[in-house]
Structure formats: C-alpha cells, structure tokens
Design a protein around this motif. Structure first.
Motif, short mmCIF file in Angstrom:
data_model
loop_
_atom_site.label_atom_id
_atom_site.label_comp_id
_atom_site.label_asym_id
_atom_site.label_seq_id
_atom_site.Cartn_x
_atom_site.Cartn_y
_atom_site.Cartn_z
N ALA A 116 44.14 51.68 40.89
CA ALA A 116 43.20 51.38 40.15
C ALA A 116 42.42 50.14 40.67
O ALA A 116 43.13 48.90 40.32
CB ALA A 116 43.10 51.50 38.95
N HIS A 117 41.72 50.17 41.70
CA HIS A 117 41.28 48.73 42.38
C HIS A 117 40.11 48.38 41.49
O HIS A 117 39.84 46.85 41.96
CB HIS A 117 40.64 49.10 43.73
N GLY A 118 39.43 48.79 40.60
CA GLY A 118 38.57 48.18 39.89
C GLY A 118 37.17 48.76 40.67
O GLY A 118 37.03 48.63 42.04
N THR A 119 36.19 49.26 39.81
CA THR A 119 34.96 49.96 40.74
C THR A 119 33.91 49.83 39.81
O THR A 119 33.86 49.72 38.80
CB THR A 119 35.20 51.46 40.94
N THR A 120 32.74 49.82 40.57
CA THR A 120 31.29 49.92 39.92
C THR A 120 31.05 51.25 39.29
O THR A 120 31.47 52.37 39.52
CB THR A 120 30.24 49.64 40.88
N ARG A 121 30.31 50.94 38.07
CA ARG A 121 29.83 52.33 37.38
C ARG A 121 28.30 52.37 37.21
O ARG A 121 27.83 52.17 36.13
CB ARG A 121 30.81 52.23 35.90
N ASP A 122 27.79 52.39 38.24
CA ASP A 122 26.12 51.83 38.28
C ASP A 122 25.61 53.44 38.33
O ASP A 122 24.23 53.24 38.45
CB ASP A 122 26.05 51.29 39.65
N SER A 123 25.98 54.31 38.11
CA SER A 123 25.18 55.73 37.74
C SER A 123 25.84 56.66 36.89
O SER A 123 27.00 56.46 36.66
CB SER A 123 24.93 56.39 39.40
N ILE A 202 29.57 37.20 48.54
CA ILE A 202 29.90 37.84 49.64
C ILE A 202 30.43 39.32 48.79
O ILE A 202 31.35 39.30 47.90
CB ILE A 202 31.08 37.48 50.47
N GLY A 203 29.61 40.65 49.28
CA GLY A 203 30.48 41.86 48.67
C GLY A 203 29.35 42.67 48.45
O GLY A 203 28.15 42.53 48.92
N ARG A 204 29.68 44.13 48.09
CA ARG A 204 28.58 44.94 48.06
C ARG A 204 27.61 44.59 47.13
O ARG A 204 27.59 43.94 46.20
CB ARG A 204 29.44 46.18 47.53
N LEU A 205 26.26 45.07 47.45
CA LEU A 205 25.18 44.90 46.71
C LEU A 205 24.88 45.95 45.38
O LEU A 205 24.20 46.98 45.67
CB LEU A 205 24.00 44.80 47.58
N TYR A 206 25.48 45.59 44.45
CA TYR A 206 25.50 46.72 43.30
C TYR A 206 25.33 45.69 42.12
O TYR A 206 25.29 44.64 41.92
CB TYR A 206 26.94 47.20 43.16
N PRO A 207 24.54 46.44 41.05
CA PRO A 207 24.30 45.69 39.78
C PRO A 207 25.14 44.98 39.18
O PRO A 207 25.04 43.63 38.78
CB PRO A 207 23.74 46.76 38.88
N ASP A 208 26.42 45.46 39.09
CA ASP A 208 27.56 44.82 38.35
C ASP A 208 28.21 43.49 38.95
O ASP A 208 29.37 42.84 38.59
CB ASP A 208 28.59 45.72 37.90
N PRO A 277 29.55 36.01 41.25
CA PRO A 277 28.82 36.35 39.72
C PRO A 277 29.27 37.46 39.20
O PRO A 277 28.33 37.61 38.30
CB PRO A 277 27.39 35.98 40.07
N SER A 278 30.28 38.20 39.53
CA SER A 278 30.53 39.61 39.09
C SER A 278 30.68 39.70 37.59
O SER A 278 31.11 38.73 36.99
CB SER A 278 31.64 40.05 39.65
N LEU A 279 30.14 40.69 37.17
CA LEU A 279 30.34 41.21 35.73
C LEU A 279 31.61 42.00 35.66
O LEU A 279 32.07 41.88 34.28
CB LEU A 279 29.02 42.24 35.30
N THR A 280 32.31 42.53 36.47
CA THR A 280 33.41 43.38 36.68
C THR A 280 34.19 43.03 37.92
O THR A 280 33.39 43.03 38.85
CB THR A 280 33.37 44.88 36.18
N GLU A 281 35.30 43.03 37.95
CA GLU A 281 36.29 42.90 39.17
C GLU A 281 37.48 43.25 38.68
O GLU A 281 38.09 43.68 37.76
CB GLU A 281 36.19 41.35 39.44
N GLY A 282 38.19 43.55 39.82
CA GLY A 282 39.78 43.66 39.83
C GLY A 282 40.46 42.23 40.28
O GLY A 282 40.02 41.26 39.76
N ILE A 283 40.93 42.13 41.33
CA ILE A 283 41.15 40.96 42.10
C ILE A 283 40.56 40.98 43.44
O ILE A 283 41.11 41.74 44.36
CB ILE A 283 42.61 40.56 42.15
#
Length: 374
Positions: A116-123, A202-208, A277-283
């Motif tokens: 479980a790496h931590g993932t976006t839940r954007d949809s 730096i990272g994927r352009l997702y809302p979270d 500036p993430s709202l959710t993350e793993g490491i």
C-alpha cells in the motif's frame, strides 16, 4: 536449490513511488531470487518507462495488454505465466494489479503480497476500486506492506486484510538515482530566470497533491520577493486547472509548468527548495531524493512525511491545506541560509541511515523467505 521466483505486477502510469520500489528491488535483491514483472498495458505507452528500466534492473518483463476495466483474457494470460515459471510469490502494487493478481493466482498455491503505497482518490470509480481492495481483495492476501505508520493505521481501522500489516518504509538507492538512458540530452533546459531563487513542486498533477494551495501561497511570496520562480514538474489531470490558476493569479512570469522530466538529477542540482503541499501521502520518493541531494524541504504533515522530517531540524512542516503556513514557510526558507544548511545536512544523514535501499530490500527479502518456507 533453485531460485525463488517472485512476480511483481504493476499498472504503471510513469516512474513514481511504486516503480522506484520495484526498480530498487531489482538492483539490490539477493540473486537467490528470480524476478518477473507483469506490466499491465492499456495502450497509452505510460508503462514503457517502467518496462525499460525494469529490464535494465534484472527483471524478465511480461507485457500484459489490458482492455477495459476487467479483462479476463489478460487474467488468464497472467495465470498461464505463473504456472509456466513456477512463481512462488506474487507482489502487486496498486488496486488494479491486486485484483488481477488475485484472480490469476487463485488455487495455484501462490503466496500473495501487496504494498500500500498511498494513492489518490480523485474520482468516483477510483474510490470505489480502492474501497473494494481494502475491504474485500486484501483479505485474500498473505501479507500487506504499508510504506508508513499512518497508512498502516488507516488500514487497521478499516480492518483491511486478514492479519498483521507490516510497515516497510521506502528506501532510496543513491547509485541508481540519476542514472539515465541517454534521453536526458534531448530534454529542453529548465526555464529558470537569472538571479532568481527557485522553488519546485515535483509529482503527479492531482488535486490531492495540493498545487492550488502552493500557488495561493506562492503568489504572496512573489509580492514580497519578486526574484523568485517556481517549477511545477510532472503531469496529470490537474494540469489545466493549475495553468488557469497561474493566469488568474498573474504568475505567468514566475511559475513554469515543465511536464515530466527525464533529467531529475539535473533538476535537483538547479532548484533551491522543494515544496510538498500534499493533502495525502505515503513516504514520497521525491522527499527522499531531495534530502539525498541536500535540497531544503518544506512539506505538509501528510502521511509518513513527519516520520522523515522533524520541523526545524531536517526541514519545515506545515498543516495540509494551510496557505498562510505555506507562505510563512517559504518566506523562512528565503531568509535564513545558515539554518537551511543545518537542516539539509540533517536530512541527508536521516536518509542515508534510515531510508537506504539496502535496509528496505533486506526487510522485503526476509518477508519473501518467510512466505516461501511457510
């Protein structure tokens, strides 16, 4: 005694955290293990970078074309390869590969592991599949790895899985990091104005990932420190929203969207500060990479980040979604160079001591050995 065959399965969208784990294992794992990688391919080419790097890292890559949300032909193809190669352990890295790996390995005696790496839940559909994984699919896995204590706590609250969830934190390989494939020469130069201090996200352009909060905070920094620039590196569905916000805030001369870069070693050498500036993350691997390159970091207290960053000691921490705190943090970074050197040195030591590739790989090897003899 023959080698233990391990299959990794990934639905890849580029070279991100899960891909770094897979590649680091390939480069460092003991040779008593034989590695396969099942690459779920949707036809958009996003899995190509992982496949190329995986071959270089010692994997035998199995391409698995996938059509639609559930392709039973692809599942049967994976099952056939599992049988032919005598795969003992199947290690998956995302909700789609979890489901495909589970269905393909049913009744074969294959041990199943997921990280479980931590993932976006954007949809809606992404939330649906992730919830199905956590409440149903995980119960058929022998081991669940969480990359941070917070992810483990979240999963335990949901009663995910059928046993203990172990934490194995990400590890970074300083030898492997920055090694390219020759394509760096074709990458355009970074758009950095002369005599500007440079922040980067730096990272994927997702809302979270919190880009909107960064831009709001950065607009205040520009007013008080005109000679600053920001690089937004990465791609994703939020790109248009980010471009629109840059225009609305009048930041076109200070904020530059650079897309995905193949010259990340060069990026870390050119930037002055990293902001997460993430709202959710793993490491996040970007955090470990920045600290390894002694780039000062300002990050939110999301996910496993506080286990790496101690505020004021190895970086700056702020609450997620807090624009004022982000702005104050960036202002502090611009005003105290001696403190930044102190924190960067501490961050480098933390990564080398606690987040090395060797430490992560040894712990995963131990898990594989236990499953193989169980």
């Amino acid at each position: 005694m023959g080698k233990i065959t391990i299959g990794h399965i990934r639905d890849s969208g580029g070279l991100f955290g899960a891909e770094q784990v897979i590649l680091t294992l390939g480069n460092n794992i003991d040779r008593r293990f034989r590695l396969l990688m099942f690459s779920l391919r949707s036809g958009d080419g996003k899995s190509d970078p992982l496949e190329d790097r995986a071959r270089d890292s010692g994997y035998q890559v199995i391409q698995v074309p996938v059509e639609g949300r559930l392709d039973f032909g692809s599942i049967l193809h994976i099952r056939k390869i599992l049988i032919e190669h005598g795969v003992r352990i199947l290690h998956s890295h995302d909700y789609k590969s979890n489901l495909y790996g589970l269905l393909a390995s049913l009744f074969l005696g294959v041990k199943r592991v997921t990280t479980a790496h931590g993932t976006t839940r954007d949809s809606f559909w992404k939330k649906f599949y992730i919830n199905m994984n956590e409440f149903i699919v995980y119960r058929f896995f022998d081991e669940i790895i969480a990359v941070s204590d917070e992810i483990r706590t979240q999963l335990e609250k949901k009663r995910a899985g059928r046993g203990t969830i172990r934490v194995i934190e990400n590890g970074i390989d300083p030898i492997h990091f920055g090694i390219g494939n020759g394509e760096e020469e074709s990458v355009p130069p970074l758009p950095i104005p002369r005599d500007h201090k440079v922040f980067a996200v730096i990272g994927r352009l997702y809302p979270d990932k919190g880009h909107r909060f960064f831009l709001q905070a950065f607009s205040g920094i520009v007013r008080s420190h005109p000679n600053v620039a920001a690089l937004v590196i990465g791609d994703g569905p939020s790109r248009e929203a980010i471009e629109r916000q840059v225009r609305e805030l009048g930041l076109e001369k200070n904020v530059f969207l650079c897309g995905v870069r193949k010259d990340m070693k060069n990026v870390y050498e050119k930037i002055d500060f990293l902001v997460i500036p993430s709202l959710t993350e793993g490491i996040p691997y970007v955090l470990l990479e920045a600290l390894m390159n002694k780039v000062p970091v300002l990050a939110t207290e999301a996910g496993g980040i506080p286990s790496v960053i101690e505020h004021g000691v190895s970086g700056y921490l702020v609450p997620p979604g807090d624009v004022n705190s982000l702005e104050r943090g960036m202002a502090d970074m611009l005003s105290d160079e001696n403190k930044l050197k102190y924190m960067s040195g501490n961050g480098y030591q933390i990564v080398m001591e606690r987040y090395s590739a060797g430490r992560m790989v040894k712990r995963i090897e131990g898990l594989y050995d236990a499953l193989n003899h169980g």
